[in-house]
Design an enzyme around this catalytic site. Structure first.
Site, PDB file in Angstrom:
ATOM      1  N   TYR A  37     -74.196   6.510 -41.654  1.00 51.21           N
ATOM      2  CA  TYR A  37     -74.128   5.000 -42.095  1.00 51.21           C
ATOM      3  C   TYR A  37     -74.076   4.538 -40.711  1.00 51.21           C
ATOM      4  CZ  TYR A  37     -69.778   5.305 -40.133  1.00 51.21           C
ATOM      5  OH  TYR A  37     -68.442   5.824 -39.484  1.00 51.21           O
ATOM      6  N   ARG A  56     -79.815   3.348 -33.419  1.00 53.83           N
ATOM      7  CA  ARG A  56     -79.225   4.270 -34.099  1.00 53.83           C
ATOM      8  C   ARG A  56     -78.944   5.418 -35.306  1.00 53.83           C
ATOM      9  NH1 ARG A  56     -72.642   3.484 -33.362  1.00 53.83           N
ATOM     10  NH2 ARG A  56     -73.204   1.772 -34.751  1.00 53.83           N
ATOM     11  N   ARG A 104     -76.451  20.446 -57.680  1.00 56.06           N
ATOM     12  CA  ARG A 104     -75.617  20.417 -57.178  1.00 56.06           C
ATOM     13  C   ARG A 104     -76.460  21.745 -55.621  1.00 56.06           C
ATOM     14  NH1 ARG A 104     -71.232  23.025 -54.909  1.00 56.06           N
ATOM     15  NH2 ARG A 104     -70.072  22.157 -53.098  1.00 56.06           N
ATOM     16  N   HIS A 106     -76.254  24.141 -51.842  1.00 58.01           N
ATOM     17  CA  HIS A 106     -75.858  23.230 -50.648  1.00 58.01           C
ATOM     18  C   HIS A 106     -77.604  22.901 -49.984  1.00 58.01           C
ATOM     19  CE1 HIS A 106     -72.388  25.123 -51.489  1.00 58.01           C
ATOM     20  NE2 HIS A 106     -71.794  23.824 -49.821  1.00 58.01           N
ATOM     21  N   LYS A 152     -73.436   9.776 -36.707  1.00 59.46           N
ATOM     22  CA  LYS A 152     -72.645   9.168 -37.770  1.00 59.46           C
ATOM     23  C   LYS A 152     -73.153   8.891 -38.716  1.00 59.46           C
ATOM     24  CE  LYS A 152     -71.097   3.904 -37.391  1.00 59.46           C
ATOM     25  NZ  LYS A 152     -69.681   4.194 -36.913  1.00 59.46           N
ATOM     26  N   GLU A 185     -61.875   9.581 -27.843  1.00 57.54           N
ATOM     27  CA  GLU A 185     -62.944   8.132 -28.179  1.00 57.54           C
ATOM     28  C   GLU A 185     -61.881   8.030 -29.500  1.00 57.54           C
ATOM     29  OE1 GLU A 185     -65.898   7.831 -31.018  1.00 57.54           O
ATOM     30  OE2 GLU A 185     -66.125   9.971 -31.157  1.00 57.54           O
ATOM     31  N   LEU A 209     -69.385   8.928 -30.176  1.00 56.58           N
ATOM     32  CA  LEU A 209     -69.785   8.352 -31.509  1.00 56.58           C
ATOM     33  C   LEU A 209     -70.874   7.959 -30.106  1.00 56.58           C
ATOM     34  CD1 LEU A 209     -71.455   7.581 -34.156  1.00 56.58           C
ATOM     35  CD2 LEU A 209     -70.329   5.555 -33.843  1.00 56.58           C
TER      36      LEU A 209
HETATM   37  N1  PDD Z   1     -66.746   2.985 -36.634  1.00 62.64           N
HETATM   38  N2  PDD Z   1     -66.705   6.032 -32.329  1.00 62.64           N
HETATM   39  C1  PDD Z   1     -65.803   6.684 -34.122  1.00 62.64           C
HETATM   40  C2  PDD Z   1     -65.839   7.749 -34.417  1.00 62.64           C
HETATM   41  C3  PDD Z   1     -66.570   5.730 -34.484  1.00 62.64           C
HETATM   42  O1  PDD Z   1     -66.386   5.796 -36.109  1.00 62.64           O
HETATM   43  C4  PDD Z   1     -66.819   3.913 -34.508  1.00 62.64           C
HETATM   44  C5  PDD Z   1     -67.579   2.741 -34.877  1.00 62.64           C
HETATM   45  C6  PDD Z   1     -67.521   3.905 -32.637  1.00 62.64           C
HETATM   46  C7  PDD Z   1     -67.617   2.789 -32.177  1.00 62.64           C
HETATM   47  O2  PDD Z   1     -68.582   2.068 -32.333  1.00 62.64           O
HETATM   48  P1  PDD Z   1     -70.032   0.768 -32.662  1.00 62.64           P
HETATM   49  O3  PDD Z   1     -69.216  -0.143 -31.382  1.00 62.64           O
HETATM   50  O4  PDD Z   1     -70.805   0.958 -33.044  1.00 62.64           O
HETATM   51  O5  PDD Z   1     -69.040   0.151 -33.731  1.00 62.64           O
HETATM   52  C8  PDD Z   1     -67.016   4.668 -31.788  1.00 62.64           C
HETATM   53  C9  PDD Z   1     -67.295   1.761 -37.507  1.00 62.64           C
HETATM   54  C10 PDD Z   1     -66.523   0.181 -37.110  1.00 62.64           C
HETATM   55  C11 PDD Z   1     -66.661   2.483 -38.827  1.00 62.64           C
HETATM   56  O6  PDD Z   1     -66.561   3.564 -39.104  1.00 62.64           O
HETATM   57  O7  PDD Z   1     -65.705   1.587 -39.737  1.00 62.64           O
END
Ligand code: PDD
Length: 293
Positions: A37, A56, A104, A106, A152, A185, A209
């Site tokens: 996503y 990305r 379904r 895996h 992501k 993070e 991320l």
């Molecule tokens: N989240 N780290 C994690 C685990 C994240 O889920 C996100 C973003 C970030 C920051 O990434 P960016 O600068 O590209 O938004 C760091 C989004 C906003 C979300 O899941 O809602």
């Protein structure tokens, strides 16, 4: 005369209202979190950092071997039509691509038809101004996520539980800490500290991320002669730092004024965070014409 419903969702080639948007019960995103996503900021009806989000997303799709056939131009067209259809000027464009539906099992299905979904939701970025002035608090939590959080994916259960714990305790964010004490993070944000005028953030690796806001802040800071070091820092380093902050698409830059109930610096937003916030605000304005009230 009836006003047409806003169309703020897109699934499998169709535009519709979010409340009418559904996916089949055997979508692999639903059953296995087999999907990626993106969350993009829309300000003044314009997408912030769109090429970086696309780049990305392509990386994530190839990491999971999901063969999305849409071109960048086609994705941009769908996004823009949704933004217009939503009638919102400020919002969050959410994009999800799953490995499609299949009985379904895996392993990957023999034939994959990726499912592209997008929504556009109103979001009030002006609410961040108050948080920027006051700062926010975070709490630390052991990092229990899988080993490839640089991709992501919608495999976000550990993030969901961490965020919920943080909110229940009255904090804005949870900071994931590795077994060796390194701050990785936040639940949905990247983490930073300031020591002696230098910005520190975790280096790119499988454990964080690669945030678009992170990347943008590194560039803006360096261009303004603020030194940036991409190197691990510990929870103790963070608690003893001059300043701390967090970044993401939904919170472009917020000062962190306490960690686990301990004040950072003097417990109020510091001068480096204020300077960085103004650089970020200028960049947002340059790209979209948007300014905080
Ligand atoms: N989240 N780290 C994690 C685990 C994240 O889920 C996100 C973003 C970030 C920051 O990434 P960016 O600068 O590209 O938004 C760091 C989004 C906003 C979300 O899941 O809602």
């Amino acid at each position: 005369m009836s006003v047409p419903m806003p169309q703020h969702a897109y699934v499998d080639g169709q535009y519709m209202a979010i409340r009418d948007a559904t996916v089949p019960i055997e979508d692999r995103g639903l059953q296995f979190a087999d999907s990626i996503y993106e969350v993009c900021a829309v300000l003044n009806g314009r997408l912030l950092d769109w090429p970086a989000h696309l780049q990305r997303m392509r990386r994530n799709l190839s990491a999971l071997f999901i063969p999305l056939s849409h071109s960048d131009a086609a994705l941009g067209q769908i996004a823009r039509r949704l933004i217009a259809g939503s009638r919102a000027t400020d919002g969050l464009l959410y994009i999800q691509v799953s490995r499609g539906s299949a009985r379904r099992d895996h392993g990957f299905p023999g034939v994959v038809h990726p499912r592209l979904m997008m929504t556009m939701r109103r979001f009030d970025f002006h609410q961040r101004a108050g948080q920027q002035a006051r700062g926010v608090s975070v709490m630390s939590i052991p990092d229990q996520r899988w080993g490839r959080v640089d991709i992501k994916t919608t495999n976000l259960l550990a993030n969901v539980l961490a965020k919920q714990d943080a909110r229940a305790a009255g904090h804005f964010e949870a900071w994931f800490v590795a077994e060796d004490g390194t701050v990785r993070e936040g639940g949905s944000t990247n983490a930073w500290i300031v020591r002696g005028g230098t910005l520190h953030t975790h280096p790119l690796s499988a454990h964080i991320l690669p945030g678009i806001a992170r990347d943008s802040l590194i560039r803006l800071a360096r261009a303004a002669q603020i030194p940036v070091v991409e190197a691990p820092f510990s929870l103790d380093d963070a608690k003893g730092a001059d300043e701390a902050l967090l970044t993401s698409t939904t919170a472009p830059l917020l000062p962190v004024v306490s960690i686990d109930g301990q004040p950072v610096g003097n417990g109020t937003p510091g001068p480096v965070a204020a300077r960085l916030a103004s650089l970020v605000a200028d960049e947002i304005h340059r790209q979209t014409g948007w300014r905080s009230r």
